[in-house]
Design a protein around this motif. Structure first.
Motif, PDB file in Angstrom:
ATOM      1  N   ARG A  99      52.291   9.454  59.706  1.00  0.00           N
ATOM      2  CA  ARG A  99      51.334   9.018  58.361  1.00  0.00           C
ATOM      3  C   ARG A  99      50.261   8.465  58.727  1.00  0.00           C
ATOM      4  NH1 ARG A  99      55.655   4.575  56.152  1.00  0.00           N
ATOM      5  NH2 ARG A  99      57.072   5.779  57.288  1.00  0.00           N
ATOM      6  N   LEU A 105      58.366  16.643  48.117  1.00  0.00           N
ATOM      7  CA  LEU A 105      58.801  15.602  48.927  1.00  0.00           C
ATOM      8  C   LEU A 105      58.893  16.354  50.555  1.00  0.00           C
ATOM      9  CD1 LEU A 105      61.639  14.030  46.988  1.00  0.00           C
ATOM     10  CD2 LEU A 105      60.119  12.758  48.281  1.00  0.00           C
ATOM     11  N   GLU A 106      59.190  17.358  50.648  1.00  0.00           N
ATOM     12  CA  GLU A 106      59.307  18.323  51.961  1.00  0.00           C
ATOM     13  C   GLU A 106      57.898  17.972  52.567  1.00  0.00           C
ATOM     14  OE1 GLU A 106      62.493  21.527  51.735  1.00  0.00           O
ATOM     15  OE2 GLU A 106      60.293  22.284  51.016  1.00  0.00           O
ATOM     16  N   VAL A 120      55.796  15.443  52.062  1.00  0.00           N
ATOM     17  CA  VAL A 120      55.546  14.126  52.324  1.00  0.00           C
ATOM     18  C   VAL A 120      56.390  13.890  53.868  1.00  0.00           C
ATOM     19  CG1 VAL A 120      56.064  11.791  51.810  1.00  0.00           C
ATOM     20  CG2 VAL A 120      55.298  13.422  50.123  1.00  0.00           C
ATOM     21  N   VAL A 121      57.707  14.326  53.694  1.00  0.00           N
ATOM     22  CA  VAL A 121      58.446  14.069  54.989  1.00  0.00           C
ATOM     23  C   VAL A 121      57.678  14.593  56.266  1.00  0.00           C
ATOM     24  CG1 VAL A 121      60.949  14.424  56.054  1.00  0.00           C
ATOM     25  CG2 VAL A 121      60.621  13.993  53.648  1.00  0.00           C
ATOM     26  N   ILE A 134      54.585  11.791  45.692  1.00  0.00           N
ATOM     27  CA  ILE A 134      55.459  12.444  45.659  1.00  0.00           C
ATOM     28  C   ILE A 134      55.754  13.717  44.823  1.00  0.00           C
ATOM     29  CG2 ILE A 134      56.990  11.165  47.136  1.00  0.00           C
ATOM     30  CD1 ILE A 134      58.612  10.319  44.969  1.00  0.00           C
ATOM     31  N   LEU A 159      52.267   6.179  47.937  1.00  0.00           N
ATOM     32  CA  LEU A 159      53.270   7.281  48.130  1.00  0.00           C
ATOM     33  C   LEU A 159      53.326   8.437  47.079  1.00  0.00           C
ATOM     34  CD1 LEU A 159      55.332   8.603  49.937  1.00  0.00           C
ATOM     35  CD2 LEU A 159      57.168   7.055  48.724  1.00  0.00           C
ATOM     36  N   VAL A 177      61.248  18.918  45.118  1.00  0.00           N
ATOM     37  CA  VAL A 177      61.611  19.205  46.516  1.00  0.00           C
ATOM     38  C   VAL A 177      60.650  19.797  47.433  1.00  0.00           C
ATOM     39  CG1 VAL A 177      63.164  20.687  47.947  1.00  0.00           C
ATOM     40  CG2 VAL A 177      64.056  19.684  45.802  1.00  0.00           C
TER      41      VAL A 177
END
Lengths: 273, 373, 288
Positions: free
Chosen positions: B308, B297-298, B300-301, B85, B83, B294
């Protein structure tokens, strides 16, 4: 002793103050099929863990073909020619049977060569598929295999790596009678041209396939020798029963070790020790 | 990219790619791969430049830059289980490399404007090599790869993984932002680098230049997608999945998972860096706000929303989320944050395999119905 | 030399705040494998609790807010655990993204409720002034953290509930088999961990303004404390919070504020070379 394949000397392993191994000596000659037995907590798996680099020993040496294994990472030890399986088989469920085998077989290729796509099935992998009897399931994901089939696949993944020493941790635990039978045949076949160490709880299996046995107890080697001799040793009976049995002599069918199996060795494999 | 992707969404236990599972998939799924890719490529390379007005095309180019980052995230996270981030850091490295070149080119031998404002008198040595466009472009990819390689080596060799690794990448992103903001004279501070007018002699504001840039971004994305797909189908890709599903077990096959992970992490960082370098001429700015925790992470989301486990899903997610953000923040700025938060929660809770996963489920239902019929 | 001493109370109070925040994270992460990004917003909730209580308690808002913020933030954590996190066991990395979504929602909610600009909470009179270089407000924060650690230690080691919590942390399956209601223990862990974040939020009002993004400034560092300290270990969290808090403030002082975080990051990576699983770990033989 110079020709020994594996020489373990005075090996000790300590877990947070608890001595799981307290000075184990073990010598295995090329071509041997050695069984490792002992009650839960005797240190069998710990010994295998220490040989294969999963656990750092607190003292002692492990020599394989004369080379010291201390401080080497797991994958380096595998590359030297020591392969192992685990109590709970861990094949890659997201890959097919043949991919699992192919991945195992490719471990000596340089990493850049792995970027090429696999074309077809190598002879080596095809041979292993045949030996472990999973040819028909070759293209199915390993996730659909039964417990027994997974163990065989794992053994197959070892064979394709052509290790010079195989360590099998309870290969028949949790298997049905028929599966055990097949695993035994598989083991006989592998032992013909490999050096193998087998941890096993199942005494019936042991009686049928073992020649030489090492008994561990409380982190030490208790007895070592041919299976008949070990079976009749009073010390072995004592550790399996907790105290010597009155009239311990083995007139009973199958010998005392077999009698003791039910008490000491749950077929489910008991998990950790 | 449409839902009929060339890539079967590969959860740890789905069907393999080159051996068809017993019930034959419907014709359109079998045709899926090359046909869908060609269709999407035509749509992206021919239809979009013809049909979209320059403003929209420019936005699409921006989303495609994010999609390149998303592709890298899909590779590292979806396939490799890492992961990441803090991809904004690598995106930013690439972006700043390109921005520094553009700034120096703009200044034409003088100091870049913001340095003058900050009272810097001599060009910092760090900036000097970026006068060369070739160096800047190479650095935009190689710099992030080297940084990820270093971090990966230090972290993965010591078997730090999972949540620990995620937290470390996040901390790197946070530290990077603070560093960039604090070094006003060197980096332009909070404002970052902006006011670019020219790229290789072309006027950046011209529609033609922007259309060209769009095509470059789209082609780069397509090539990287095909490359990543080949990588996944190779033995290395199998190994990567094996590392994701059982890192310790892989060691006992004689492979060093740290190497596999470090390489993959570096590749994904290189993609982010290249995306950053492309982003700068397209959007016209690179600043700390674009690469912190931010935005990282955005992305990744966004990949999670798209799916994914599927590379095409990762791309789809980045484009969809980019467009959603534009649409909603044009209409109700504050509402977007609620919507975004709620969307993450819904996707993570109800559809952890994302849009691609939903498409896969639909396909399975379809084929099982056909099998019964 | 004088600078070294002047910087000490700042470093120690940063450490104290980090500790209060990290304690909760250590337990939710260590016991449940949950990476709760919304933990930062529980800090913010605690701080706004103190802000709101000013209307009623005036300058005594901070001491009054301590227990109230504990309960407010704790309840928020409880609700989060019950409604969402519960569904995510065994997917630790997914909880990170999930709770980040929650964190975005809560930040925007705070913006709508209290406005985007920062607000101030006035410290009580008895915290004005100080002992030489040691301001009372920072001393108060340190005392608060020390009290928090002590309370947690007593809870973990001297109460039946706390021992159950430790049992679940060490071996969830076994604890469940032994008849421990792990669901209840998880709820309590979340309540206490989140409550501590609320307390940390109140403490933060003493050293700076309160805004909707308050939590985001601390959450990353707090996670680093957890990584360096080792999972679920009280002494690890204390040692790591102290080390990182002091390093942070001295790095800021000797280099500059922009480099301090880089220094801290590099130090954590360097530390992981020696102790890759943090200061204190529970050994396990499990193969993952």
């Amino acid at each position: 002793m110079n020709g020994a394949l594996l020489e373990v000397r005075d090996l000790s392993v300590v877990f947070d103050g608890y001595r799981a191994l307290a000075g184990v000596d073990l010598t295995v000659q090329p071509g041997e099929l050695r069984f490792l037995i002992g009650p839960n907590g005797a240190g069998k798996t710990t010994l295998v863990d220490a040989i294969t680099g999963l656990t750092r020993p607190a003292g002692g040496t492990v020599r394989f073909e004369g080379r010291d294994l201390a401080g080497r990472a797991e994958h380096e030890i595998v590359r030297l020619g020591v392969g192992r399986t685990f109590q709970t088989s861990v094949v890659f469920e997201g890959l097919t049977v043949v991919e699992n085998l192919d991945l195992a077989a490719s471990f000596r290729r340089p990493l850049w060569a792995l970027v090429r796509r696999r074309r077809g099935v190598s002879d080596q992998v095809a041979g292993a598929l045949e030996i472990i009897g999973l040819a028909e399931l070759a293209d199915r994901p390993a996730g659909v295999l039964s417990h027994g089939q997974r163990q065989w696949l794992e053994i197959g993944m070892l064979i394709v790596q052509a290790p010079r020493l195989l360590l099998l941790d309870e290969p028949v635990a949790g298997m049905s009678a028929a599966e055990r039978e097949r695993t035994g045949e598989l083991l006989t076949r592998i032992a013909a041209d490999h050096t193998v160490i087998v941890i096993e709880h199942d005494m019936e299996f042991l009686r049928r396939y073992a020649s030489a046995v090492t008994v561990l107890h409380e982190g030490r080697v208790l007895v070592e020798g041919p299976v008949d001799q070990v079976r009749d040793d009073p010390r072995v009976q004592e550790v399996y029963l907790g105290r010597p049995r009155e009239g311990a002599a083995g007139g009973a069918t199958g010998g005392p070790v077999a009698a003791v199996t039910a008490a000491a060795a749950p077929p489910g494999g008991g998990g950790t020790e | 990219m449409t839902a009929t992707t060339p890539q079967t969404p590969a959860t740890p236990a789905t069907a393999p790619r080159f051996a068809a599972p017993p019930p034959a998939p419907p014709w359109w799924a079998r045709l899926g791969g090359p046909a869908a890719f060609t269709a999407v490529a035509l749509l992206a390379l021919v239809a979009a430049p013809l049909l979209l007005e320059p403003f929209r095309l420019n936005l699409l180019a921006k989303y495609l830059c994010y999609a390149i980052v998303g592709l890298g995230i899909g590779l590292a996270w979806g396939q490799g289980g890492m992961l990441v981030i803090g991809q904004g850091v690598f995106f930013g490295l690439g972006g700043y490399a390109m921005g520094m070149y553009l700034k120096l080119h703009e200044a034409g031998g003088d100091l870049p404007d913001f340095m003058v404002w900050s009272g810097v008198e001599r060009l910092p040595a760090l900036w000097a090599p970026f006068a060369s466009p070739a160096f800047s472009l190479v650095f935009a990819v190689a710099g992030p790869m080297a940084l990820a390689g270093l971090l990966g080596t230090l972290v993965f060799r010591r078997r730090v993984r999972g949540a620990y690794f995620a937290i470390l990448t996040q901390a790197l992103a946070a530290a990077t932002v603070i560093l960039l903001v604090g070094r006003q004279g060197l980096t332009g501070g909070t404002n970052g680098l902006t006011n670019f007018f020219e790229l290789f002699g072309q006027d950046l504001a011209a529609d033609g230049t922007q259309r060209g840039l769009y095509l470059v971004v789209a082609v780069v994305l397509g090539v990287l997608y095909l490359g990543a797909r080949q990588l996944l189908r190779s033995r290395f890709g199998r190994l990567l999945i094996a590392v994701r599903d059982g890192e310790d077990r892989v060691r006992f096959l004689g492979y060093d998972p740290a190497t596999v992970k470090t390489l993959t992490f570096a590749v994904s960082a290189g993609m982010a860096g290249l995306a950053g370098a492309l982003f700068v001429p397209v959007v016209g700015i690179i600043s700390p706000a674009l690469l912190g925790v931010v935005p990282s992470l955005e992305l990744v989301v966004a990949v999670a929303v798209g799916g994914r486990f599927s590379l095409a899903g990762a791309i789809l997610g980045a484009v969809v989320m980019g467009q959603a953000r534009t649409t909603f923040s044009e209409q109700f700025a504050d509402g977007w944050l609620y919507l975004q938060g709620a969307l993450f929660i819904v996707v993570m809770t109800l559809a952890p395999r994302g849009l691609a996963g939903l498409a896969g489920t639909a396909r399975e239902m379809w084929s099982s119905r056909r099998a019964r019929a | 030399m004088g600078a070294v001493i002047n910087q000490l109370p700042i470093g120690l109070s940063i450490a104290a705040v980090l500790l209060l925040i990290a304690l909760g994270l250590t337990f939710t992460f260590g016991q449940m494998g949950v990476i709760n990004m919304a933990h930062g917003e529980f800090i913010m909730a605690g701080a706004y609790t103190a802000y709101l209580l000013q209307d009623w308690a005036g300058r005594q808002a901070v001491p009054v807010a301590l227990p109230v913020a504990f309960v407010v933030a704790g309840l928020m954590g409880l609700v989060l655990e019950r409604t969402l996190i519960r569904r995510f066991y065994g997917r630790p990395l997914d909880t990170l993204l999930l709770t980040w979504g929650v964190s975005l929602l809560l930040q925007q909610l705070a913006r709508d409720l209290f406005g985007a600009p920062n607000v101030q909470v006035r410290a009580p009179e008895f915290l004005e002034g100080g002992l030489g270089v040691l301001p009372y407000n920072r001393l108060f924060i340190m005392a608060l953290a020390a009290g928090g650690v002590l309370a947690i230690w007593i809870y973990l080691n001297r109460t039946a509930q706390g021992r159950r919590m430790q049992a679940v942390m060490q071996n969830r399956q076994l604890a469940a088999v032994m008849g421990i209601d792990t669901g209840r223990v998880d709820m309590r862990t979340f309540f206490i961990g989140s409550g501590l974040a609320g307390v940390a939020g109140v403490a933060l009002t003493l050293v700076g303004p309160v805004g909707p993004a308050l939590g985001t400034y601390y959450i990353v560092d707090a996670f680093l404390v957890v990584v360096a300290g080792g999972l679920g270990a009280l002494r690890g969290a204390v040692a790591a919070a102290l080390a990182l808090g002091l390093l942070n403030s001295y790095a800021e002082f000797w280099t500059d504020a922009s480099l301090a975080k880089v220094v801290v990051f590099a130090a954590v990576i360097a530390f992981l070379q020696v102790r890759p699983r943090g200061l204190f770990v529970l050994r396990s033989r499990a193969l993952t």
